[in-house]
Design a protein around this motif. Structure first.
Motif, PDB file in Angstrom:
ATOM      1  N   LEU A   1       1.052  -1.327  -0.037  1.00  0.00           N
ATOM      2  CA  LEU A   1       0.364   0.003  -0.191  1.00  0.00           C
ATOM      3  C   LEU A   1       0.959   0.973  -0.317  1.00  0.00           C
ATOM      4  O   LEU A   1       0.698   2.423  -0.001  1.00  0.00           O
ATOM      5  CB  LEU A   1      -0.421  -0.207   1.007  1.00  0.00           C
ATOM      6  CG  LEU A   1      -2.076  -1.115   0.928  1.00  0.00           C
ATOM      7  CD1 LEU A   1      -3.185  -1.341   2.641  1.00  0.00           C
ATOM      8  CD2 LEU A   1      -3.134  -0.537   0.034  1.00  0.00           C
TER       9      LEU A   1
ATOM     10  N   ARG B   1      -0.618   4.183  -1.731  1.00  0.00           N
ATOM     11  CA  ARG B   1      -1.595   5.231  -1.425  1.00  0.00           C
ATOM     12  C   ARG B   1      -1.604   5.683   0.054  1.00  0.00           C
ATOM     13  O   ARG B   1      -1.012   5.426   1.272  1.00  0.00           O
ATOM     14  CB  ARG B   1      -2.377   4.102  -0.831  1.00  0.00           C
ATOM     15  CG  ARG B   1      -3.390   3.444  -2.188  1.00  0.00           C
ATOM     16  CD  ARG B   1      -3.902   2.523  -1.703  1.00  0.00           C
ATOM     17  NE  ARG B   1      -4.154   0.903  -3.188  1.00  0.00           N
ATOM     18  CZ  ARG B   1      -5.044   0.170  -2.714  1.00  0.00           C
ATOM     19  NH1 ARG B   1      -5.747   0.348  -1.735  1.00  0.00           N
ATOM     20  NH2 ARG B   1      -4.743  -0.549  -3.461  1.00  0.00           N
ATOM     21  N   GLU B   2      -1.797   7.270   0.034  1.00  0.00           N
ATOM     22  CA  GLU B   2      -2.457   7.348   1.196  1.00  0.00           C
ATOM     23  C   GLU B   2      -3.695   7.065   2.563  1.00  0.00           C
ATOM     24  O   GLU B   2      -4.047   7.039   1.572  1.00  0.00           O
ATOM     25  CB  GLU B   2      -2.868   8.833   1.392  1.00  0.00           C
ATOM     26  CG  GLU B   2      -1.703   9.903   0.538  1.00  0.00           C
ATOM     27  CD  GLU B   2      -0.784  10.317   1.887  1.00  0.00           C
ATOM     28  OE1 GLU B   2      -0.989  10.451   2.896  1.00  0.00           O
ATOM     29  OE2 GLU B   2       0.513  10.604   1.163  1.00  0.00           O
ATOM     30  N   LEU B   3      -3.201   6.439   3.561  1.00  0.00           N
ATOM     31  CA  LEU B   3      -3.828   5.649   4.414  1.00  0.00           C
ATOM     32  C   LEU B   3      -4.481   6.572   5.409  1.00  0.00           C
ATOM     33  O   LEU B   3      -3.388   6.594   6.414  1.00  0.00           O
ATOM     34  CB  LEU B   3      -3.370   4.413   4.854  1.00  0.00           C
ATOM     35  CG  LEU B   3      -3.182   3.270   4.026  1.00  0.00           C
ATOM     36  CD1 LEU B   3      -2.488   2.794   4.243  1.00  0.00           C
ATOM     37  CD2 LEU B   3      -4.622   3.401   3.243  1.00  0.00           C
ATOM     38  N   LYS B   4      -5.979   7.409   5.498  1.00  0.00           N
ATOM     39  CA  LYS B   4      -6.112   7.483   6.686  1.00  0.00           C
ATOM     40  C   LYS B   4      -6.662   6.909   7.916  1.00  0.00           C
ATOM     41  O   LYS B   4      -8.269   6.187   7.251  1.00  0.00           O
ATOM     42  CB  LYS B   4      -6.916   9.210   6.602  1.00  0.00           C
ATOM     43  CG  LYS B   4      -6.042  10.253   5.387  1.00  0.00           C
ATOM     44  CD  LYS B   4      -6.762  11.177   5.353  1.00  0.00           C
ATOM     45  CE  LYS B   4      -6.231  12.453   4.475  1.00  0.00           C
ATOM     46  NZ  LYS B   4      -6.598  13.264   3.659  1.00  0.00           N
TER      47      LYS B   4
ATOM     48  N   ASN C   1       3.024   7.219   4.434  1.00  0.00           N
ATOM     49  CA  ASN C   1       1.950   8.216   4.228  1.00  0.00           C
ATOM     50  C   ASN C   1       0.597   7.398   4.854  1.00  0.00           C
ATOM     51  O   ASN C   1      -0.095   7.608   4.328  1.00  0.00           O
ATOM     52  CB  ASN C   1       1.730   6.303   3.078  1.00  0.00           C
ATOM     53  CG  ASN C   1       2.678   7.199   1.668  1.00  0.00           C
ATOM     54  OD1 ASN C   1       3.374   7.676   1.620  1.00  0.00           O
ATOM     55  ND2 ASN C   1       3.459   5.988   0.840  1.00  0.00           N
TER      56      ASN C   1
ATOM     57  N   ILE D   1     -10.965   2.961   8.331  1.00  0.00           N
ATOM     58  CA  ILE D   1     -10.483   2.638   6.434  1.00  0.00           C
ATOM     59  C   ILE D   1     -11.126   3.750   5.780  1.00  0.00           C
ATOM     60  O   ILE D   1     -11.774   2.192   5.356  1.00  0.00           O
ATOM     61  CB  ILE D   1      -8.551   1.956   6.538  1.00  0.00           C
ATOM     62  CG1 ILE D   1      -8.407   1.964   7.544  1.00  0.00           C
ATOM     63  CG2 ILE D   1      -7.785   2.824   5.738  1.00  0.00           C
ATOM     64  CD1 ILE D   1      -7.160   0.401   7.498  1.00  0.00           C
ATOM     65  N   GLU D   2     -10.691   4.293   5.408  1.00  0.00           N
ATOM     66  CA  GLU D   2     -12.222   4.250   4.023  1.00  0.00           C
ATOM     67  C   GLU D   2     -10.613   4.311   2.957  1.00  0.00           C
ATOM     68  O   GLU D   2      -9.862   4.869   2.647  1.00  0.00           O
ATOM     69  CB  GLU D   2     -12.214   5.796   3.817  1.00  0.00           C
ATOM     70  CG  GLU D   2     -13.646   6.169   4.712  1.00  0.00           C
ATOM     71  CD  GLU D   2     -14.001   6.929   4.700  1.00  0.00           C
ATOM     72  OE1 GLU D   2     -15.054   7.788   3.404  1.00  0.00           O
ATOM     73  OE2 GLU D   2     -14.604   8.041   5.719  1.00  0.00           O
ATOM     74  N   ASP D   3     -11.224   4.201   1.962  1.00  0.00           N
ATOM     75  CA  ASP D   3      -9.838   4.020   0.293  1.00  0.00           C
ATOM     76  C   ASP D   3     -10.845   3.617  -0.649  1.00  0.00           C
ATOM     77  O   ASP D   3     -11.179   2.602  -1.076  1.00  0.00           O
ATOM     78  CB  ASP D   3      -9.212   2.727   0.561  1.00  0.00           C
ATOM     79  CG  ASP D   3      -7.969   2.624  -0.538  1.00  0.00           C
ATOM     80  OD1 ASP D   3      -7.208   2.897  -0.507  1.00  0.00           O
ATOM     81  OD2 ASP D   3      -7.873   1.427  -0.855  1.00  0.00           O
ATOM     82  N   ARG D   4     -10.687   3.975  -1.739  1.00  0.00           N
ATOM     83  CA  ARG D   4     -11.064   4.075  -3.116  1.00  0.00           C
ATOM     84  C   ARG D   4     -12.325   3.951  -2.806  1.00  0.00           C
ATOM     85  O   ARG D   4     -13.089   3.293  -3.588  1.00  0.00           O
ATOM     86  CB  ARG D   4     -11.000   2.912  -3.742  1.00  0.00           C
ATOM     87  CG  ARG D   4      -9.059   3.475  -4.192  1.00  0.00           C
ATOM     88  CD  ARG D   4      -8.567   2.564  -5.157  1.00  0.00           C
ATOM     89  NE  ARG D   4      -7.264   2.185  -5.199  1.00  0.00           N
ATOM     90  CZ  ARG D   4      -6.196   1.480  -5.242  1.00  0.00           C
ATOM     91  NH1 ARG D   4      -6.499   1.221  -5.955  1.00  0.00           N
ATOM     92  NH2 ARG D   4      -5.494   2.683  -5.932  1.00  0.00           N
TER      93      ARG D   4
ATOM     94  N   ILE E   1      -7.549  -4.613   2.362  1.00  0.00           N
ATOM     95  CA  ILE E   1      -7.417  -3.456   1.424  1.00  0.00           C
ATOM     96  C   ILE E   1      -6.521  -3.618   0.249  1.00  0.00           C
ATOM     97  O   ILE E   1      -6.827  -3.560  -0.895  1.00  0.00           O
ATOM     98  CB  ILE E   1      -6.913  -1.607   2.095  1.00  0.00           C
ATOM     99  CG1 ILE E   1      -8.448  -1.635   2.739  1.00  0.00           C
ATOM    100  CG2 ILE E   1      -7.009  -0.437   1.136  1.00  0.00           C
ATOM    101  CD1 ILE E   1      -8.037  -0.933   4.225  1.00  0.00           C
ATOM    102  N   SER E   2      -5.543  -3.827   0.560  1.00  0.00           N
ATOM    103  CA  SER E   2      -4.135  -4.392  -0.901  1.00  0.00           C
ATOM    104  C   SER E   2      -4.616  -4.858  -1.776  1.00  0.00           C
ATOM    105  O   SER E   2      -4.657  -5.544  -3.066  1.00  0.00           O
ATOM    106  CB  SER E   2      -2.782  -4.551  -0.275  1.00  0.00           C
ATOM    107  OG  SER E   2      -3.008  -5.857   0.115  1.00  0.00           O
TER     108      SER E   2
END
Length: 135
Positions: free
Chosen positions: A39, A42-45, A71, A99-102, A123-124
């Motif tokens: 990952l 990607r920026e992971l928040k 990140n 975690i919000e992703d895409r 996620i990945s």
């Protein structure tokens, strides 16, 4: 005296920790490091929903992840004060990681490194399910 000042400056600029425990309990596993590498683009928040009194335990865990990946950002939300966010994300348990992703929302209870790493792996490597039926 100036040598001590220089050493102090270098230590402050290069925050490093060393795990001297026998079982490396303060170090991420190889699987966790690999998940972070997958990952890395990607920026992971990460959002942690927990009672304020339990934040220190989560900080210790997530600081390990932040040391391995630049990140990652972590925000802590008090489940007793941030009621609108708790309702929005449908938080049921103390220590829930979001975690919000895409456009997807991923959640788990961050009880340990394994739970967090499993979420990162999910996620990945998202699995899209296709349902086929015949008539």
């Amino acid at each position: 005296m100036s040598i001590l000042g220089l050493i102090n400056f270098l230590v402050l600029k290069n925050d490093q920790t060393f795990d001297l425990t026998l079982n490396k309990i303060h170090t991420l596993s190889a699987q966790s490091v690999n998940a972070l590498k997958q990952l890395s683009n990607r920026e992971l928040k990460l959002k942690i929903f927990a009672a304020r009194g339990t934040w220190d335990g989560y900080r210790n865990l997530f600081n390990l992840y932040k040391q391995k990946s630049k990140n990652i950002s972590v925000t802590y939300y008090d489940i007793e004060e941030e009621l609108s966010l708790v309702e929005y994300y449908k938080i049921k348990e103390n220590g829930t990681l979001v975690i919000e992703d895409r456009g997807q929302i991923y959640k788990t209870v961050a009880v340990n490194e394994l739970a967090v790493t499993n979420l990162l792996l999910k996620i990945s490597n998202p699995i899209t399910k296709v349902l086929y039926y015949t008539v």
